[in-house]
Design a protein around this motif. Structure first.
Motif, PDB file in Angstrom:
ATOM      1  N   ARG A   1       0.783  -1.128   0.057  1.00  0.00           N
ATOM      2  CA  ARG A   1      -0.078  -0.158   0.006  1.00  0.00           C
ATOM      3  C   ARG A   1       0.870   1.446   0.087  1.00  0.00           C
ATOM      4  NH1 ARG A   1      -3.856  -0.398   4.902  1.00  0.00           N
ATOM      5  NH2 ARG A   1      -4.431  -2.039   3.725  1.00  0.00           N
ATOM      6  N   LYS A   2       2.224   1.048   0.530  1.00  0.00           N
ATOM      7  CA  LYS A   2       2.952   2.383   0.699  1.00  0.00           C
ATOM      8  C   LYS A   2       3.124   2.905  -0.632  1.00  0.00           C
ATOM      9  CE  LYS A   2       7.304   3.951   2.675  1.00  0.00           C
ATOM     10  NZ  LYS A   2       8.735   3.311   3.262  1.00  0.00           N
ATOM     11  N   SER A   3       3.333   2.024  -1.793  1.00  0.00           N
ATOM     12  CA  SER A   3       3.545   3.014  -3.286  1.00  0.00           C
ATOM     13  C   SER A   3       2.205   3.626  -3.539  1.00  0.00           C
ATOM     14  CB  SER A   3       3.686   1.833  -4.252  1.00  0.00           C
ATOM     15  OG  SER A   3       4.956   1.119  -3.962  1.00  0.00           O
ATOM     16  N   GLU A   4       0.879   2.991  -3.065  1.00  0.00           N
ATOM     17  CA  GLU A   4      -0.583   3.432  -3.648  1.00  0.00           C
ATOM     18  C   GLU A   4      -0.464   4.933  -2.702  1.00  0.00           C
ATOM     19  OE1 GLU A   4      -3.902   0.808  -4.441  1.00  0.00           O
ATOM     20  OE2 GLU A   4      -2.716  -0.355  -2.935  1.00  0.00           O
ATOM     21  N   ILE A   5      -0.213   5.004  -1.704  1.00  0.00           N
ATOM     22  CA  ILE A   5      -0.302   6.218  -0.884  1.00  0.00           C
ATOM     23  C   ILE A   5       0.623   7.344  -1.530  1.00  0.00           C
ATOM     24  CG2 ILE A   5       0.142   7.361   1.449  1.00  0.00           C
ATOM     25  CD1 ILE A   5      -0.535   4.526   2.766  1.00  0.00           C
ATOM     26  N   LEU A   6       2.042   6.835  -1.639  1.00  0.00           N
ATOM     27  CA  LEU A   6       2.741   7.722  -2.492  1.00  0.00           C
ATOM     28  C   LEU A   6       2.320   8.150  -3.891  1.00  0.00           C
ATOM     29  CD1 LEU A   6       6.224   5.970  -1.759  1.00  0.00           C
ATOM     30  CD2 LEU A   6       5.729   8.160  -1.111  1.00  0.00           C
ATOM     31  N   ASN A   7       1.529   7.355  -4.440  1.00  0.00           N
ATOM     32  CA  ASN A   7       1.176   7.652  -5.880  1.00  0.00           C
ATOM     33  C   ASN A   7      -0.509   8.681  -5.385  1.00  0.00           C
ATOM     34  OD1 ASN A   7       0.217   7.227  -8.558  1.00  0.00           O
ATOM     35  ND2 ASN A   7      -1.740   6.492  -7.835  1.00  0.00           N
ATOM     36  N   SER A   8      -0.738   8.398  -4.469  1.00  0.00           N
ATOM     37  CA  SER A   8      -2.040   9.642  -4.109  1.00  0.00           C
ATOM     38  C   SER A   8      -1.432  10.857  -3.878  1.00  0.00           C
ATOM     39  CB  SER A   8      -2.807   9.181  -3.038  1.00  0.00           C
ATOM     40  OG  SER A   8      -3.560   7.842  -3.244  1.00  0.00           O
ATOM     41  N   LEU A   9      -0.380  11.044  -3.028  1.00  0.00           N
ATOM     42  CA  LEU A   9       0.324  12.325  -2.956  1.00  0.00           C
ATOM     43  C   LEU A   9       0.962  13.020  -3.835  1.00  0.00           C
ATOM     44  CD1 LEU A   9       2.545  11.234   0.559  1.00  0.00           C
ATOM     45  CD2 LEU A   9       1.050  13.344   0.211  1.00  0.00           C
TER      46      LEU A   9
ATOM     47  N   GLY B   1      -0.980  21.850  -9.015  1.00  0.00           N
ATOM     48  CA  GLY B   1      -0.187  22.630  -9.826  1.00  0.00           C
ATOM     49  C   GLY B   1       1.438  22.323  -9.488  1.00  0.00           C
ATOM     50  N   ASP B   2       1.680  21.631  -8.447  1.00  0.00           N
ATOM     51  CA  ASP B   2       2.981  21.250  -8.266  1.00  0.00           C
ATOM     52  C   ASP B   2       3.504  19.977  -9.026  1.00  0.00           C
ATOM     53  OD1 ASP B   2       5.555  21.260  -7.498  1.00  0.00           O
ATOM     54  OD2 ASP B   2       5.118  21.774  -5.195  1.00  0.00           O
ATOM     55  N   LEU B   3       3.814  20.148 -10.313  1.00  0.00           N
ATOM     56  CA  LEU B   3       4.200  18.913 -11.056  1.00  0.00           C
ATOM     57  C   LEU B   3       5.550  18.329 -10.626  1.00  0.00           C
ATOM     58  CD1 LEU B   3       2.875  19.960 -14.595  1.00  0.00           C
ATOM     59  CD2 LEU B   3       2.256  18.183 -13.062  1.00  0.00           C
ATOM     60  N   ASP B   4       6.625  19.387 -10.166  1.00  0.00           N
ATOM     61  CA  ASP B   4       7.930  18.788  -9.873  1.00  0.00           C
ATOM     62  C   ASP B   4       7.711  17.767  -8.516  1.00  0.00           C
ATOM     63  OD1 ASP B   4       9.223  20.095 -11.838  1.00  0.00           O
ATOM     64  OD2 ASP B   4       9.542  21.916 -10.656  1.00  0.00           O
ATOM     65  N   LYS B   5       6.872  18.182  -7.507  1.00  0.00           N
ATOM     66  CA  LYS B   5       6.767  17.574  -6.568  1.00  0.00           C
ATOM     67  C   LYS B   5       5.835  16.109  -6.804  1.00  0.00           C
ATOM     68  CE  LYS B   5       7.281  20.001  -2.418  1.00  0.00           C
ATOM     69  NZ  LYS B   5       6.500  20.644  -1.064  1.00  0.00           N
ATOM     70  N   ALA B   6       5.011  16.168  -7.620  1.00  0.00           N
ATOM     71  CA  ALA B   6       4.248  15.243  -8.245  1.00  0.00           C
ATOM     72  C   ALA B   6       5.092  13.999  -8.956  1.00  0.00           C
ATOM     73  CB  ALA B   6       2.953  15.682  -9.209  1.00  0.00           C
ATOM     74  N   ILE B   7       5.836  14.402  -9.611  1.00  0.00           N
ATOM     75  CA  ILE B   7       6.694  13.577 -10.267  1.00  0.00           C
ATOM     76  C   ILE B   7       7.837  12.829  -9.405  1.00  0.00           C
ATOM     77  CG2 ILE B   7       9.002  13.383 -12.058  1.00  0.00           C
ATOM     78  CD1 ILE B   7       7.071  15.383 -13.695  1.00  0.00           C
ATOM     79  N   THR B   8       8.216  13.859  -8.186  1.00  0.00           N
ATOM     80  CA  THR B   8       9.354  13.212  -7.278  1.00  0.00           C
ATOM     81  C   THR B   8       8.332  11.939  -6.585  1.00  0.00           C
ATOM     82  OG1 THR B   8      10.151  15.502  -7.059  1.00  0.00           O
ATOM     83  CG2 THR B   8      10.322  13.633  -5.093  1.00  0.00           C
ATOM     84  N   PHE B   9       7.178  12.304  -6.194  1.00  0.00           N
ATOM     85  CA  PHE B   9       6.389  11.300  -5.608  1.00  0.00           C
ATOM     86  C   PHE B   9       6.034   9.890  -6.206  1.00  0.00           C
ATOM     87  CE2 PHE B   9       5.363  14.451  -2.131  1.00  0.00           C
ATOM     88  CZ  PHE B   9       5.667  13.835  -1.243  1.00  0.00           C
ATOM     89  N   HIS B  10       6.084  10.501  -7.657  1.00  0.00           N
ATOM     90  CA  HIS B  10       5.632   9.165  -8.504  1.00  0.00           C
ATOM     91  C   HIS B  10       6.965   8.284  -8.649  1.00  0.00           C
ATOM     92  CE1 HIS B  10       1.846   9.755 -10.098  1.00  0.00           C
ATOM     93  NE2 HIS B  10       2.085  11.057 -10.650  1.00  0.00           N
ATOM     94  N   ASN B  11       7.988   9.178  -8.726  1.00  0.00           N
ATOM     95  CA  ASN B  11       9.244   8.212  -8.664  1.00  0.00           C
ATOM     96  C   ASN B  11       9.563   7.430  -7.472  1.00  0.00           C
ATOM     97  OD1 ASN B  11      10.065   9.215 -11.348  1.00  0.00           O
ATOM     98  ND2 ASN B  11      11.161  10.879 -10.501  1.00  0.00           N
ATOM     99  N   LYS B  12       9.051   8.052  -6.325  1.00  0.00           N
ATOM    100  CA  LYS B  12       9.240   7.274  -4.976  1.00  0.00           C
ATOM    101  C   LYS B  12       8.236   6.205  -5.211  1.00  0.00           C
ATOM    102  CE  LYS B  12      10.715  11.095  -1.972  1.00  0.00           C
ATOM    103  NZ  LYS B  12      10.338  11.928  -0.932  1.00  0.00           N
ATOM    104  N   ALA B  13       7.276   6.159  -5.561  1.00  0.00           N
ATOM    105  CA  ALA B  13       6.066   5.204  -5.526  1.00  0.00           C
ATOM    106  C   ALA B  13       6.628   3.997  -6.529  1.00  0.00           C
ATOM    107  CB  ALA B  13       4.956   5.568  -5.964  1.00  0.00           C
ATOM    108  N   ILE B  14       7.198   4.177  -7.681  1.00  0.00           N
ATOM    109  CA  ILE B  14       7.860   3.212  -8.618  1.00  0.00           C
ATOM    110  C   ILE B  14       8.939   2.578  -7.917  1.00  0.00           C
ATOM    111  CG2 ILE B  14       8.933   2.952 -10.722  1.00  0.00           C
ATOM    112  CD1 ILE B  14       5.923   3.354 -11.168  1.00  0.00           C
ATOM    113  N   GLU B  15       9.727   3.387  -7.088  1.00  0.00           N
ATOM    114  CA  GLU B  15      11.005   2.852  -6.498  1.00  0.00           C
ATOM    115  C   GLU B  15      10.438   1.953  -5.428  1.00  0.00           C
ATOM    116  OE1 GLU B  15      13.227   6.023  -4.905  1.00  0.00           O
ATOM    117  OE2 GLU B  15      13.936   6.825  -6.925  1.00  0.00           O
ATOM    118  N   GLU B  16       9.483   2.085  -4.749  1.00  0.00           N
ATOM    119  CA  GLU B  16       8.999   1.229  -3.467  1.00  0.00           C
ATOM    120  C   GLU B  16       8.595   0.240  -4.013  1.00  0.00           C
ATOM    121  OE1 GLU B  16       8.874   1.397  -0.164  1.00  0.00           O
ATOM    122  OE2 GLU B  16      10.079   3.180  -0.231  1.00  0.00           O
ATOM    123  N   TRP B  17       7.710   0.385  -5.258  1.00  0.00           N
ATOM    124  CA  TRP B  17       7.009  -1.140  -5.746  1.00  0.00           C
ATOM    125  C   TRP B  17       7.941  -1.862  -6.246  1.00  0.00           C
ATOM    126  CZ3 TRP B  17       2.227  -2.723  -5.385  1.00  0.00           C
ATOM    127  CH2 TRP B  17       2.005  -3.964  -6.302  1.00  0.00           C
TER     128      TRP B  17
END
Length: 291
Positions: free
Chosen positions: A153-161, A169-185
């Motif tokens: 679920r950790k990846s899914e929560i990071l994806n929600s963040l 409107g903060d795409l840089d942070k969005a991409i950072t969290f997407h990257n973390k979600a993928i790394e965790e998965w």
């Protein structure tokens, strides 16, 4: 799960309220289904049981008093169903009631699940980014304390963040969290639902596309499509083809984009999703004429 026990609860409440089986069933299920439930010949789905409980004026946990552990799974299914339907107001109402139960206080895994979905609802229903972020971070902090299965679920929560940051409107942070979600998965030893990876890649590709990082977006969309094929799953398959088509258009690859649009339309129609299929058809006609 004790079918007979649940059926008796339904029957007793129905009779107490002076309802016929057909009256209880109206708009929810068939009279014959209610009859079978009451005889212990089947179990209502989480959605049907929730609607029956509302009509009978009883909380869902009433039907699981002998084993509250069995109560959690139907509620989770119910929340996931309404989340997938984007009925966030319904999800929020369910969570508000669940947070008053003993199970919320006692089960950290359940608490994490509810906080996660409340965070999603706070953004979609109330546009409350700060509260949504706090709830999702709170859910994230429970990852090391809840059941081992919650590591998925950790990846899914990071994806929600990532998604709420994109909405804000903060795409840089969005991409950072997407990257973390993928790394965790990708470092998980055990995966309980492989289609989650498809969702992570789709959302990552979308945010990269919105940030005009088209080549990276294309790479993630193509990886997502490959994962769908590996999982033998159509989940987000049409959406990933559409994302790929849009990115190819921005990259000036019109011939490949047309093929991707056509594949997207075909798979939407295969899934009887005519609304989205028609949207793709309109895009094809706008960009390429009648093809």
């Amino acid at each position: 799960m004790n079918e007979y026990y649940i059926g008796q609860k339904i029957k007793n409440l129905r009779k107490k309220m002076g309802l016929r089986q057909s009256e209880l069933a109206e708009g929810i299920c068939s009279q014959s289904q209610v009859s079978k439930f009451e005889k212990g010949e089947g179990i209502p789905s989480s959605i049907i049981l929730y609607r029956l409980s509302q009509r009978l004026g009883a909380p869902m946990e009433y039907f699981f008093e002998e084993n509250l552990e069995e109560y959690i799974q139907p509620v989770k299914k119910l929340i996931r169903y309404y989340t997938d339907e984007t009925n966030y107001k319904m999800v929020f109402d369910i969570i508000s009631k669940e947070k008053k139960t003993e199970m919320y206080k006692e089960d950290l895994d359940y608490q994490q699940f509810l906080l996660w979905h409340e965070g999603i609802c706070r953004q979609h229903v109330f546009s409350d980014f700060k509260k949504s972020q706090d709830l999702l971070n709170g859910a994230l902090e429970l990852s090391d304390l809840a059941k081992p299965s919650s590591s998925n679920r950790k990846s899914e929560i990071l994806n929600s963040l990532a998604i709420i940051h994109a909405h804000n409107g903060d795409l840089d942070k969005a991409i950072t969290f997407h990257n973390k979600a993928i790394e965790e998965w990708e470092k998980l030893d055990y995966v309980h639902d492989p289609t989650i990876y498809q969702k992570l890649l789709f959302n990552q590709s979308k945010s990269l596309g919105d940030a005009r990082e088209y080549k990276k977006s294309l790479e993630k969309a193509e990886r997502g499509l490959n994962v769908c094929l590996q999982n033998n799953s159509l989940y987000l398959f049409a959406e990933l083809w559409y994302e790929k088509a849009e990115v190819l258009m921005f990259l000036g690859e019109k011939e490949q984009a047309l093929e991707a649009f056509q594949r997207s339309e075909s798979f939407f129609r295969l899934q009887s999703n005519t609304v989205y299929a028609d949207v793709v058809r309109e895009d094809i006609e706008e960009f390429f004429g009648n093809q």
